[in-house]
Scaffold this motif. Structure first.
Motif, short mmCIF file in Angstrom:
data_model
loop_
_atom_site.label_atom_id
_atom_site.label_comp_id
_atom_site.label_asym_id
_atom_site.label_seq_id
_atom_site.Cartn_x
_atom_site.Cartn_y
_atom_site.Cartn_z
N CYS A 63 51.67 43.73 36.26
CA CYS A 63 50.67 42.86 35.62
C CYS A 63 50.63 43.03 34.11
O CYS A 63 50.75 44.15 33.61
CB CYS A 63 49.29 43.17 36.19
N PRO A 64 50.42 41.91 33.38
CA PRO A 64 50.32 42.02 31.91
C PRO A 64 49.16 42.91 31.48
O PRO A 64 49.28 43.67 30.53
CB PRO A 64 50.13 40.58 31.44
N ASP A 65 48.04 42.80 32.16
CA ASP A 65 46.87 43.65 31.90
C ASP A 65 46.44 44.21 33.26
O ASP A 65 45.78 43.53 34.04
CB ASP A 65 45.74 42.85 31.28
N PRO A 66 46.85 45.45 33.58
CA PRO A 66 46.61 46.00 34.91
C PRO A 66 45.15 45.99 35.36
O PRO A 66 44.87 45.92 36.55
CB PRO A 66 47.13 47.43 34.82
N VAL A 67 44.22 46.02 34.43
CA VAL A 67 42.80 46.07 34.79
C VAL A 67 42.22 44.67 34.95
O VAL A 67 41.51 44.39 35.92
CB VAL A 67 41.99 46.87 33.75
N ASN A 68 42.53 43.77 34.04
CA ASN A 68 41.84 42.48 34.00
C ASN A 68 42.64 41.29 34.52
O ASN A 68 42.06 40.23 34.78
CB ASN A 68 41.39 42.18 32.56
N SER A 69 43.94 41.40 34.64
CA SER A 69 44.74 40.26 35.07
C SER A 69 44.36 39.83 36.49
O SER A 69 44.22 40.68 37.37
CB SER A 69 46.23 40.62 35.08
N PRO A 70 44.22 38.52 36.71
CA PRO A 70 44.05 38.08 38.09
C PRO A 70 45.36 38.33 38.85
O PRO A 70 46.43 38.35 38.24
CB PRO A 70 43.76 36.57 37.97
N ALA A 79 47.32 42.49 44.05
CA ALA A 79 45.86 42.62 44.13
C ALA A 79 45.37 43.81 43.31
O ALA A 79 46.10 44.79 43.09
CB ALA A 79 45.42 42.78 45.58
N ARG A 80 44.13 43.72 42.90
CA ARG A 80 43.49 44.85 42.23
C ARG A 80 43.23 45.96 43.25
O ARG A 80 43.00 45.68 44.42
CB ARG A 80 42.16 44.40 41.62
N PRO A 81 43.23 47.22 42.80
CA PRO A 81 42.88 48.31 43.72
C PRO A 81 41.50 48.04 44.32
O PRO A 81 40.59 47.59 43.64
CB PRO A 81 42.86 49.55 42.82
N GLY A 82 41.40 48.28 45.62
CA GLY A 82 40.17 48.02 46.33
C GLY A 82 40.10 46.62 46.92
O GLY A 82 39.23 46.32 47.72
N GLU A 83 41.04 45.74 46.53
CA GLU A 83 41.06 44.37 47.03
C GLU A 83 42.32 44.06 47.83
O GLU A 83 42.46 42.96 48.34
CB GLU A 83 40.94 43.38 45.87
#
Length: 89
Positions: A63-70, A79-83
């Protein structure tokens, strides 16, 4: 895998089915699926359980932004961690 009325108390109960780690409740179904696919001449592959740390590493890599990228802006979608359903096995 959450069950209505059941409280999660830690990591899921996991089982290895022909190299694919899945929640133990899914294991008999995955085993049947793989057996029937083999009889039909169909090759299946994929992934099973991954812990949240592994999911974070994938986000960093994909991901380009591991925290905020959809998830859809990641290559491949991640998916984001936890999702991620992988975290449930």
């Amino acid at each position: 895998m959450e069950v209505p009325g059941e409280v999660a108390t830690g990591p899921p109960a996991l089982e290895n089915v022909e190299g694919i780690v899945v929640h133990q409740r899914l294991a008999p179904f995955i085993r049947t699926l793989l057996d029937q696919a083999e009889v039909a001449g169909v090759s299946l592959e994929g992934g099973g359980y991954r812990d949240p740390a592994a999911q974070r590493r994938l986000r960093i890599r994909n991901c380009p932004d591991p925290v905020n990228s959809p998830p859809s802006s990641c290559t491949p979608p991640t998916a984001r961690p936890g999702e991620s359903l992988h975290e449930y096995g």
